[in-house]
Design a protein around this motif. Structure first.
Motif, PDB file in Angstrom:
ATOM      1  N   MET A   1     -24.516  23.421   0.700  1.00  0.00           N
ATOM      2  CA  MET A   1     -24.609  21.972   0.524  1.00  0.00           C
ATOM      3  C   MET A   1     -23.263  21.426   0.052  1.00  0.00           C
ATOM      4  N   THR A   2     -22.926  20.237   0.509  1.00  0.00           N
ATOM      5  CA  THR A   2     -21.687  19.605   0.098  1.00  0.00           C
ATOM      6  C   THR A   2     -21.769  19.179  -1.361  1.00  0.00           C
ATOM      7  N   ALA A   3     -20.759  19.544  -2.149  1.00  0.00           N
ATOM      8  CA  ALA A   3     -20.728  19.173  -3.562  1.00  0.00           C
ATOM      9  C   ALA A   3     -20.309  17.720  -3.725  1.00  0.00           C
ATOM     10  N   ASP A   4     -20.805  17.091  -4.801  1.00  0.00           N
ATOM     11  CA  ASP A   4     -20.426  15.700  -5.067  1.00  0.00           C
ATOM     12  C   ASP A   4     -18.919  15.548  -5.179  1.00  0.00           C
ATOM     13  N   THR A   5     -18.256  16.543  -5.725  1.00  0.00           N
ATOM     14  CA  THR A   5     -16.814  16.449  -5.925  1.00  0.00           C
ATOM     15  C   THR A   5     -16.036  16.508  -4.614  1.00  0.00           C
ATOM     16  N   SER A   6     -16.721  16.784  -3.506  1.00  0.00           N
ATOM     17  CA  SER A   6     -16.055  16.746  -2.210  1.00  0.00           C
ATOM     18  C   SER A   6     -15.636  15.330  -1.832  1.00  0.00           C
ATOM     19  N   PHE A   7     -16.124  14.347  -2.552  1.00  0.00           N
ATOM     20  CA  PHE A   7     -15.778  12.959  -2.266  1.00  0.00           C
ATOM     21  C   PHE A   7     -14.879  12.365  -3.346  1.00  0.00           C
ATOM     22  N   ASP A   8     -14.255  13.229  -4.149  1.00  0.00           N
ATOM     23  CA  ASP A   8     -13.384  12.746  -5.226  1.00  0.00           C
ATOM     24  C   ASP A   8     -12.128  12.075  -4.706  1.00  0.00           C
ATOM     25  N   VAL A   9     -11.651  12.466  -3.537  1.00  0.00           N
ATOM     26  CA  VAL A   9     -10.465  11.836  -2.947  1.00  0.00           C
ATOM     27  C   VAL A   9     -10.928  10.896  -1.845  1.00  0.00           C
ATOM     28  N   ALA A  10     -10.513   9.647  -1.947  1.00  0.00           N
ATOM     29  CA  ALA A  10     -10.948   8.645  -0.970  1.00  0.00           C
ATOM     30  C   ALA A  10     -10.245   8.813   0.366  1.00  0.00           C
ATOM     31  N   HIS A  11      -8.911   8.978   0.311  1.00  0.00           N
ATOM     32  CA  HIS A  11      -8.157   9.059   1.566  1.00  0.00           C
ATOM     33  C   HIS A  11      -6.697   9.413   1.305  1.00  0.00           C
ATOM     34  N   LEU A  12      -6.022   9.774   2.378  1.00  0.00           N
ATOM     35  CA  LEU A  12      -4.574   9.917   2.379  1.00  0.00           C
ATOM     36  C   LEU A  12      -3.986   8.529   2.191  1.00  0.00           C
ATOM     37  N   ALA A  13      -3.150   8.362   1.161  1.00  0.00           N
ATOM     38  CA  ALA A  13      -2.679   7.021   0.828  1.00  0.00           C
ATOM     39  C   ALA A  13      -1.300   6.708   1.399  1.00  0.00           C
ATOM     40  N   HIS A  14      -0.293   7.486   1.021  1.00  0.00           N
ATOM     41  CA  HIS A  14       1.082   7.187   1.422  1.00  0.00           C
ATOM     42  C   HIS A  14       1.827   8.465   1.767  1.00  0.00           C
ATOM     43  N   VAL A  15       2.843   8.324   2.609  1.00  0.00           N
ATOM     44  CA  VAL A  15       3.731   9.443   2.920  1.00  0.00           C
ATOM     45  C   VAL A  15       5.169   8.957   2.810  1.00  0.00           C
ATOM     46  N   GLU A  16       5.998   9.748   2.128  1.00  0.00           N
ATOM     47  CA  GLU A  16       7.425   9.473   2.092  1.00  0.00           C
ATOM     48  C   GLU A  16       8.102  10.280   3.195  1.00  0.00           C
ATOM     49  N   LEU A  17       8.773   9.576   4.107  1.00  0.00           N
ATOM     50  CA  LEU A  17       9.525  10.220   5.171  1.00  0.00           C
ATOM     51  C   LEU A  17      11.007  10.171   4.838  1.00  0.00           C
ATOM     52  N   LEU A  18      11.683  11.287   5.023  1.00  0.00           N
ATOM     53  CA  LEU A  18      13.115  11.368   4.804  1.00  0.00           C
ATOM     54  C   LEU A  18      13.830  11.260   6.143  1.00  0.00           C
ATOM     55  N   THR A  19      14.922  10.511   6.170  1.00  0.00           N
ATOM     56  CA  THR A  19      15.637  10.327   7.424  1.00  0.00           C
ATOM     57  C   THR A  19      17.141  10.302   7.214  1.00  0.00           C
ATOM     58  N   PRO A  20      17.896  10.984   8.083  1.00  0.00           N
ATOM     59  CA  PRO A  20      19.355  10.906   8.013  1.00  0.00           C
ATOM     60  C   PRO A  20      19.915   9.667   8.704  1.00  0.00           C
ATOM     61  N   THR A  21      19.049   8.910   9.380  1.00  0.00           N
ATOM     62  CA  THR A  21      19.473   7.689  10.077  1.00  0.00           C
ATOM     63  C   THR A  21      18.583   6.529   9.617  1.00  0.00           C
ATOM     64  N   PRO A  22      18.738   6.061   8.383  1.00  0.00           N
ATOM     65  CA  PRO A  22      17.799   5.076   7.830  1.00  0.00           C
ATOM     66  C   PRO A  22      17.733   3.771   8.607  1.00  0.00           C
ATOM     67  N   ALA A  23      18.864   3.275   9.101  1.00  0.00           N
ATOM     68  CA  ALA A  23      18.837   2.001   9.835  1.00  0.00           C
ATOM     69  C   ALA A  23      18.058   2.140  11.135  1.00  0.00           C
ATOM     70  N   GLU A  24      18.301   3.226  11.859  1.00  0.00           N
ATOM     71  CA  GLU A  24      17.614   3.431  13.135  1.00  0.00           C
ATOM     72  C   GLU A  24      16.126   3.716  12.918  1.00  0.00           C
ATOM     73  N   SER A  25      15.805   4.491  11.873  1.00  0.00           N
ATOM     74  CA  SER A  25      14.392   4.755  11.584  1.00  0.00           C
ATOM     75  C   SER A  25      13.676   3.480  11.174  1.00  0.00           C
ATOM     76  N   ARG A  26      14.340   2.660  10.390  1.00  0.00           N
ATOM     77  CA  ARG A  26      13.734   1.381   9.999  1.00  0.00           C
ATOM     78  C   ARG A  26      13.434   0.548  11.238  1.00  0.00           C
TER      79      ARG A  26
END
Length: 322
Positions: A1-26
């Motif tokens: 059975m699925t535990a109640d704590t399996s719903f403790d995280v609502a969702h993936l919120a944010h990701v930080e992407l690293l880029t060597p070409t910030p202007a072009e990526s923007r």
């Protein structure tokens, strides 16, 4: 059975992407994906998809090399946050509390066994549309942009890992994630493992890093509304000189209609449309694919291209023969 704590995280919120070409990526995210810049801080800019309820979706940071910075998850309540922090600390991979990023409350930082930087928080500021992006319908976060790919939301993240099992077990135990699908090789090891928080079929994936470098990104994915949006996206990228790596096509695993491109900084970006497929069963059996089944290719027979297994960010030396 699925535990109640399996719903403790609502969702993936944010990701930080690293880029060597910030202007072009923007330019890629702001102009081609129709994302909005909501804040700037030093070498970082914060962008949001048009139906993001929080202040931002991705943090784009200038760096010497492409890759992934910190990924954050939103807990479903303060109590859930406290439970998850206790579970993370029990693994020995916790780093401690820090001030949250733009629009986020206190954030607990940690890493997975591979070293990917992560954080979890609960308190979040909602985005309030202004006169220039106020929607006609009050049940969406901002005006539909009606240009470019119209990325609606962040869908999932796929990490490259030295040890798929160790990282997957960490997600299961520390964040309460549930398995949806996995690939088991003939040697018994997992080539990839898909996990989800709630009704979506997957939110986080670990794929085997053939280089065994570790702490790398395979891709992040955005969800547009329809398959047709992805077909149009392919034309938009073709006209703008963006490298189209694979697709449009349909995955066998989780049945997602997809397109993979490389943004100017080198990070792989997917556009994913899962149709109406949801996992409503709280005790959904895990679907396991064999090595032989996966050699058949994607859903309609297209073989998985070699760079899908070898390209990741940061880019490292070519892998040994596999």
């Amino acid at each position: 059975m699925t535990a109640d704590t399996s719903f403790d995280v609502a969702h993936l919120a944010h990701v930080e992407l690293l880029t060597p070409t910030p202007a072009e990526s923007r330019w890629f995210f702001e102009e081609l994906l129709a994302m909005r810049v909501v804040a700037e801080d030093g070498d970082s800019i914060y962008l949001r998809t048009w139906d993001e309820y929080q202040l931002y979706t991705i943090k784009l940071t200038g760096s010497d090399a492409a890759g992934v910075g910190r990924t954050t998850f939103r807990a479903s309540s303060q109590q859930a946050l406290e439970r998850r922090v206790a579970a993370i600390e029990a693994t020995g991979l916790g780093r401690g509390w820090v001030d949250g990023d733009v629009g986020c409350g206190p954030t607990y930082e940690f890493t997975d066994p591979d070293g990917h930087a992560m954080g979890i928080f609960y308190e979040a500021e909602r985005y309030v549309a202004g006169d220039d992006d106020r929607p006609a319908l009050k049940n969406q976060a901002s005006r539909f942009p009606g240009r470019g790919v119209n990325a609606r939301r962040l869908d999932h993240i796929n990490y490259l890992a030295k040890d798929v099992e160790a990282n997957g077990e960490f997600l299961r135990d520390a964040l309460g994630m549930r398995e949806s699908e996995r690939i088991r090789l003939d040697n018994g090891r997992f080539a990839a493992w898909w996990f989800h928080f709630s009704l979506k079929s997957y939110d986080v994936v670990y794929s085997d890093d053939w280089t065994k470098h570790g702490n790398r990104l395979h891709h992040i994915a955005f969800a547009p509304d329809t398959r047709e949006d992805i077909l149009k996206a392919a034309d938009i990228f073709l006209e703008n000189g963006i490298h189209i790596e694979s697709g449009p096509h349909k995955h066998a695993i989780n049945q997602t209609f997809f397109l993979y491109v490389w943004e100017p900084g080198g990070n792989r970006i997917e556009f994913a449309q899962a149709g109406a497929r949801l996992l409503l069963d709280p005790d959904q059996p895990v679907v396991e694919w064999t090595e032989t089944e996966r050699k058949k290719g994607q859903a309609w027979g297209m073989k998985t291209i070699d760079t899908f297994h070898t390209h990741g960010t940061p880019v490292v030396d070519a892998p040994p023969s596999h």
